[in-house]
Scaffold this motif. Sequence first.
Motif, PDB file in Angstrom:
ATOM      1  N   MET A 183      28.240 -30.602  42.617  1.00  0.00           N
ATOM      2  CA  MET A 183      27.512 -29.926  43.464  1.00  0.00           C
ATOM      3  C   MET A 183      27.926 -28.452  42.908  1.00  0.00           C
ATOM      4  O   MET A 183      29.225 -28.176  42.901  1.00  0.00           O
ATOM      5  N   LYS A 184      27.048 -27.655  42.994  1.00  0.00           N
ATOM      6  CA  LYS A 184      27.476 -26.369  42.650  1.00  0.00           C
ATOM      7  C   LYS A 184      27.251 -25.663  43.740  1.00  0.00           C
ATOM      8  O   LYS A 184      26.930 -25.166  44.365  1.00  0.00           O
ATOM      9  N   GLU A 185      28.227 -24.528  43.840  1.00  0.00           N
ATOM     10  CA  GLU A 185      29.154 -23.914  45.116  1.00  0.00           C
ATOM     11  C   GLU A 185      27.992 -22.531  44.881  1.00  0.00           C
ATOM     12  O   GLU A 185      28.018 -22.322  43.963  1.00  0.00           O
ATOM     13  N   PRO A 186      27.981 -21.692  45.828  1.00  0.00           N
ATOM     14  CA  PRO A 186      27.430 -20.446  45.816  1.00  0.00           C
ATOM     15  C   PRO A 186      28.361 -19.021  45.833  1.00  0.00           C
ATOM     16  O   PRO A 186      28.800 -19.523  45.668  1.00  0.00           O
ATOM     17  N   ILE A 187      27.632 -18.421  45.075  1.00  0.00           N
ATOM     18  CA  ILE A 187      28.131 -17.121  44.433  1.00  0.00           C
ATOM     19  C   ILE A 187      28.400 -16.253  45.934  1.00  0.00           C
ATOM     20  O   ILE A 187      27.206 -16.512  46.634  1.00  0.00           O
ATOM     21  N   GLU A 188      29.345 -15.514  46.416  1.00  0.00           N
ATOM     22  CA  GLU A 188      30.110 -15.322  46.907  1.00  0.00           C
ATOM     23  C   GLU A 188      28.911 -14.170  46.955  1.00  0.00           C
ATOM     24  O   GLU A 188      28.454 -13.018  45.867  1.00  0.00           O
ATOM     25  N   PHE A 189      28.525 -12.730  47.613  1.00  0.00           N
ATOM     26  CA  PHE A 189      27.671 -11.533  47.301  1.00  0.00           C
ATOM     27  C   PHE A 189      28.538 -11.021  46.935  1.00  0.00           C
ATOM     28  O   PHE A 189      27.321 -10.178  45.426  1.00  0.00           O
ATOM     29  N   GLU A 190      29.623 -10.478  46.831  1.00  0.00           N
ATOM     30  CA  GLU A 190      30.299  -9.461  46.542  1.00  0.00           C
ATOM     31  C   GLU A 190      30.182  -9.932  45.006  1.00  0.00           C
ATOM     32  O   GLU A 190      30.368  -9.072  43.631  1.00  0.00           O
ATOM     33  N   ASP A 191      30.762 -11.090  44.317  1.00  0.00           N
ATOM     34  CA  ASP A 191      30.825 -12.330  42.837  1.00  0.00           C
ATOM     35  C   ASP A 191      29.292 -11.625  42.501  1.00  0.00           C
ATOM     36  O   ASP A 191      29.692 -11.164  41.382  1.00  0.00           O
ATOM     37  N   ARG A 192      28.466 -11.688  42.827  1.00  0.00           N
ATOM     38  CA  ARG A 192      26.586 -11.496  42.801  1.00  0.00           C
ATOM     39  C   ARG A 192      26.810  -9.802  42.501  1.00  0.00           C
ATOM     40  O   ARG A 192      26.300  -9.699  40.998  1.00  0.00           O
ATOM     41  N   SER A 193      27.217  -9.260  43.102  1.00  0.00           N
ATOM     42  CA  SER A 193      27.061  -8.182  42.593  1.00  0.00           C
ATOM     43  C   SER A 193      27.293  -7.465  42.039  1.00  0.00           C
ATOM     44  O   SER A 193      27.116  -6.691  40.393  1.00  0.00           O
ATOM     45  N   VAL A 194      29.056  -7.830  41.178  1.00  0.00           N
ATOM     46  CA  VAL A 194      28.847  -7.746  40.589  1.00  0.00           C
ATOM     47  C   VAL A 194      28.781  -8.323  39.542  1.00  0.00           C
ATOM     48  O   VAL A 194      28.597  -7.635  37.651  1.00  0.00           O
ATOM     49  N   LEU A 195      28.504  -9.464  38.828  1.00  0.00           N
ATOM     50  CA  LEU A 195      28.188 -10.170  38.171  1.00  0.00           C
ATOM     51  C   LEU A 195      26.437  -8.966  37.771  1.00  0.00           C
ATOM     52  O   LEU A 195      26.785  -9.136  36.097  1.00  0.00           O
ATOM     53  N   LEU A 196      25.730  -9.061  38.501  1.00  0.00           N
ATOM     54  CA  LEU A 196      24.441  -8.424  38.171  1.00  0.00           C
ATOM     55  C   LEU A 196      24.451  -6.804  37.657  1.00  0.00           C
ATOM     56  O   LEU A 196      24.400  -6.349  37.027  1.00  0.00           O
ATOM     57  N   GLY A 197      25.880  -5.919  38.320  1.00  0.00           N
ATOM     58  CA  GLY A 197      25.921  -4.743  37.472  1.00  0.00           C
ATOM     59  C   GLY A 197      27.094  -5.080  36.414  1.00  0.00           C
ATOM     60  O   GLY A 197      25.800  -4.110  35.566  1.00  0.00           O
ATOM     61  N   GLN A 198      27.178  -5.239  36.115  1.00  0.00           N
ATOM     62  CA  GLN A 198      28.740  -6.003  34.822  1.00  0.00           C
ATOM     63  C   GLN A 198      26.839  -6.292  33.866  1.00  0.00           C
ATOM     64  O   GLN A 198      26.887  -5.750  32.595  1.00  0.00           O
ATOM     65  N   TYR A 199      25.979  -6.437  33.918  1.00  0.00           N
ATOM     66  CA  TYR A 199      24.760  -7.110  33.503  1.00  0.00           C
ATOM     67  C   TYR A 199      24.150  -6.010  33.290  1.00  0.00           C
ATOM     68  O   TYR A 199      23.042  -6.228  31.751  1.00  0.00           O
ATOM     69  N   ILE A 200      23.379  -5.175  34.048  1.00  0.00           N
ATOM     70  CA  ILE A 200      23.036  -4.128  33.753  1.00  0.00           C
ATOM     71  C   ILE A 200      23.790  -2.968  32.523  1.00  0.00           C
ATOM     72  O   ILE A 200      22.698  -3.201  31.862  1.00  0.00           O
ATOM     73  N   ILE A 201      24.513  -2.969  32.816  1.00  0.00           N
ATOM     74  CA  ILE A 201      25.583  -2.131  32.130  1.00  0.00           C
ATOM     75  C   ILE A 201      25.150  -2.508  30.514  1.00  0.00           C
ATOM     76  O   ILE A 201      24.819  -1.535  29.915  1.00  0.00           O
ATOM     77  N   GLU A 202      25.534  -4.208  30.125  1.00  0.00           N
ATOM     78  CA  GLU A 202      26.116  -4.377  28.914  1.00  0.00           C
ATOM     79  C   GLU A 202      24.195  -4.596  28.789  1.00  0.00           C
ATOM     80  O   GLU A 202      24.802  -4.451  27.426  1.00  0.00           O
ATOM     81  N   HIS A 203      23.478  -5.305  29.318  1.00  0.00           N
ATOM     82  CA  HIS A 203      21.933  -4.746  28.361  1.00  0.00           C
ATOM     83  C   HIS A 203      20.723  -4.115  28.752  1.00  0.00           C
ATOM     84  O   HIS A 203      19.938  -3.945  28.186  1.00  0.00           O
ATOM     85  N   LYS A 204      21.682  -2.751  29.181  1.00  0.00           N
ATOM     86  CA  LYS A 204      21.033  -1.213  29.839  1.00  0.00           C
ATOM     87  C   LYS A 204      19.804  -2.603  30.855  1.00  0.00           C
ATOM     88  O   LYS A 204      18.817  -1.194  30.675  1.00  0.00           O
ATOM     89  N   ALA A 205      19.797  -3.145  31.183  1.00  0.00           N
ATOM     90  CA  ALA A 205      18.825  -4.007  31.939  1.00  0.00           C
ATOM     91  C   ALA A 205      17.941  -2.783  32.918  1.00  0.00           C
ATOM     92  O   ALA A 205      18.553  -2.634  33.929  1.00  0.00           O
ATOM     93  N   THR A 206      17.000  -3.650  33.183  1.00  0.00           N
ATOM     94  CA  THR A 206      16.028  -3.304  34.261  1.00  0.00           C
ATOM     95  C   THR A 206      16.080  -3.839  35.734  1.00  0.00           C
ATOM     96  O   THR A 206      16.340  -5.037  35.010  1.00  0.00           O
TER      97      THR A 206
END
Length: 86
Positions: free
Chosen positions: A1-24
Amino acid sequence: MKEPIEFEDRSVLLGQYIIEHKATVRACAKQFGISKSTVHKDVSERLKKVNPHLYGQVKQILDINKQERHIRGGMATREKYRHCQG
């Protein structure tokens, strides 16, 4: 079963994605399968508390995207009508 991502971890993951891809926020939400509201809350509120340095970098990209959104909207409308006339 896949473990849920913590809010803090998800916010860092999303932030890194936005920076790497200059994403909206919209592109990031689509990539991760979550709502735009969730992405925005994670990178504008939660990330600020978890990783202020990363937050600063993300904020710069989101500010640029915000300045350019009217241009992107106009281009999308132009493309839409170009295909309708064709």
